[in-house]
Design a protein around this motif. Structure first.
Motif, PDB file in Angstrom:
ATOM      1  N   THR A 133      -0.991  -2.288  -5.633  1.00  0.00           N
ATOM      2  CA  THR A 133      -2.141  -1.338  -4.863  1.00  0.00           C
ATOM      3  C   THR A 133      -2.319  -0.054  -5.033  1.00  0.00           C
ATOM      4  N   GLN A 147       1.801  -1.119   3.626  1.00  0.00           N
ATOM      5  CA  GLN A 147       1.904  -2.547   3.969  1.00  0.00           C
ATOM      6  C   GLN A 147       2.809  -3.080   4.252  1.00  0.00           C
ATOM      7  N   THR A 165      -3.240  -0.207   1.290  1.00  0.00           N
ATOM      8  CA  THR A 165      -3.841  -0.406   0.826  1.00  0.00           C
ATOM      9  C   THR A 165      -4.577   0.560   1.574  1.00  0.00           C
TER      10      THR A 165
END
Length: 475
Positions: free
Chosen positions: A13, A47, A67
């Motif tokens: 991510t 996150q 994110t």
């Protein structure tokens, strides 16, 4: 507790997020010189591993990565609204000052070849004839000087009319541009609303819409209000021009004045096409409407110029009719219309005398008994130059008022442009691209990407140890 494999997703991510940051930074750098572009910024959000926390469904993991929550368009709505207003004011004052400059060029005062100097030459010519009433040369020179005065008035009236026609033609072009820009904004409104409803970014579309809105503010003094769904409504005065996805058209009423003389019977009306109500225009078109209107700037100056031409003709003719020419002719006019019109104006004034022998400058009849040939009438005419109610005085008053109005419009233009520049500077400081800042961001995202890659490599090494080497000791 968290899985070793979970670290792979965390690092992944981060790779995605840092790459998105690099993409947005590259977009900013690519558009550093694009007019109307607003710089963008990536907003990252960590996150949570416990997306839905519960009593029996928990984890000891510290998180599940990062994110990109959004790509912000760094725009200050209040500064945008202020910019639209100030640009409208600047366009209005620039057009107004430019119009006054053109009008001043028509008269060209002070100058040795301007109307004031030429009228003085004519009065001096009458004085020369008064001193030599029997000579043909001073009379011929006087006729030529008076003809030059009439021609100067003709030229000034023609130049004012030409300025009216060119401004009128520009107004025809501008109102069509307003309608096109309004259509563009309505289409962009729809695209932006659809994009945002789908969760997509519409930053570039909003930049395009901002440019169209700025164009409208300069053309017609338009203002805008933003709606919750991302669309904007556009107003001209208090009338709506764009309402979300629909538009209204403006038009110039058919049969409007195309020349200065037409203002005697009609005028120029800018109106809404659907209701035929007048449009309260600002910006460039607002200044043009003031210039073209009946009783407006050009009409007022043209009216005063006609009054000067009539005063000149009336004052000269009143005295000239009492004089006698060398052949005994009397009761004629010196000035009249060269085209036979009954109404004398600056556009058609001319000298009716072409033969020096027909110049009526004597107070007595040279053919009478006794014969009288003097220059008393010419002497009386030469003194009209000092009359407080004569053409010279009226012309000086016109030039004085024009100069004051022109200087005032120039000062107001300069002040307004300074204010507009300040607002634009404040807006650019917030929304413009700073290459130094973008290069710093570029390095930041690059280092972040490299660090995330290192994390991924480290976890890969740990998993290799766990899977391929654990339990092999001593074999």
């Amino acid at each position: 507790m968290g899985s070793t494999f979970g670290g792979l997703n965390t690092a992944l991510t981060s790779l995605y997020a840092q790459r998105r940051g690099l993409d947005v930074t590259g977009q900013n750098i690519a558009n550093a010189n694009t007019e109307g572009y607003t710089r963008q910024r990536v907003v990252m959000q960590s996150q949570n591993a416990n997306l839905v926390p519960g009593i029996y469904a928990t984890t000891s993991a510290v998180g599940s990565g990062v994110t990109v929550s959004s790509v912000e368009r760094l725009r200050n709505t209040a500064l945008d609204q202020r910019s639209f207003t100030e640009h409208a004011n600047s366009a209005y004052h620039n057009e107004r000052a430019g119009s006054y400059n053109l009008i001043e060029d028509v008269f060209g005062e002070p100058s040795d070849t301007a109307l004031q100097s030429r009228m003085q030459d004519m009065w001096d010519g009458f004085n020369a004839v008064a001193a030599n009433p029997d000579k043909a040369a001073p009379k011929s020179a006087l006729i030529e000087q008076a003809t030059t005065v009439a021609a100067s008035l003709n030229d000034a009236a023609a130049a004012l009319d030409s300025q009216y026609e060119s401004t009128r033609a520009g107004l025809d072009t501008y109102y069509k541009d307003v309608n096109k820009a309004a259509d563009s904004i309505a289409k962009l409104n729809k695209e932006i609303v659809v994009a945002q409803a789908a969760g997509l970014q519409a930053n570039e579309l909003q930049d395009q819409r901002g440019q169209q809105m700025l164009k409208l503010s300069e053309l017609v003094g338009a203002t805008a209000t933003e709606l919750p769904n991302g669309a904007i409504n556009v107003y001209v005065g208090s009338g709506p021009l764009v309402s979300e996805f629909s538009t209204r058209e403006i038009e110039i009423e058919t049969g409007g004045a195309m020349r200065l003389d037409d203002l005697n019977s009609t005028t120029v009306n800018l109106r809404w096409k659907d209701t035929e109500a007048p449009v309260a225009a600002g910006g460039t078109m607002g200044a043009q409407m003031e210039l073209l209107a009946k009783g407006g700037t050009l009409d007022t100056i043209n009216t005063r110029l006609n009054e000067i031409a009539n005063k000149l003709a009336d004052n000269v003719n009143d005295k000239y009719r009492t004089g006698y020419s060398s052949d005994g002719t009397t009761g004629e006019d010196f000035f009249g219309t060269y085209n036979g019109d009954l109404t004398l104006t600056a556009a058609n004034i001319g000298v009716k005398v072409s033969d020096p022998n027909k110049l009526a400058i004597s107070s007595g009849n040279p053919k009478g008994t006794p014969a009288i040939l003097n220059g008393e009438v010419a002497d009386d005419l030469s003194e009209l130059s000092t009359s407080r109610t004569g053409a010279d005085s009226a012309y000086q008053s016109l030039i004085g008022d024009l100069g004051v109005s022109a200087q005032s419009s120039i000062r107001r233009r300069d002040i307004q442009n300074a204010v507009t520049d300040q607002v634009d500077g404040a807006r650019d400081a917030e929304s413009g691209v700073n290459l130094d800042e973008e290069m710093t961001n570029l390095l930041t995202y690059q280092r972040g990407y490299e660090a995330a890659s290192r994390v991924l490599t480290t976890i890969d090494s740990m998993l290799d140890q766990l899977i391929n080497r654990t339990g092999l000791v001593g074999r």
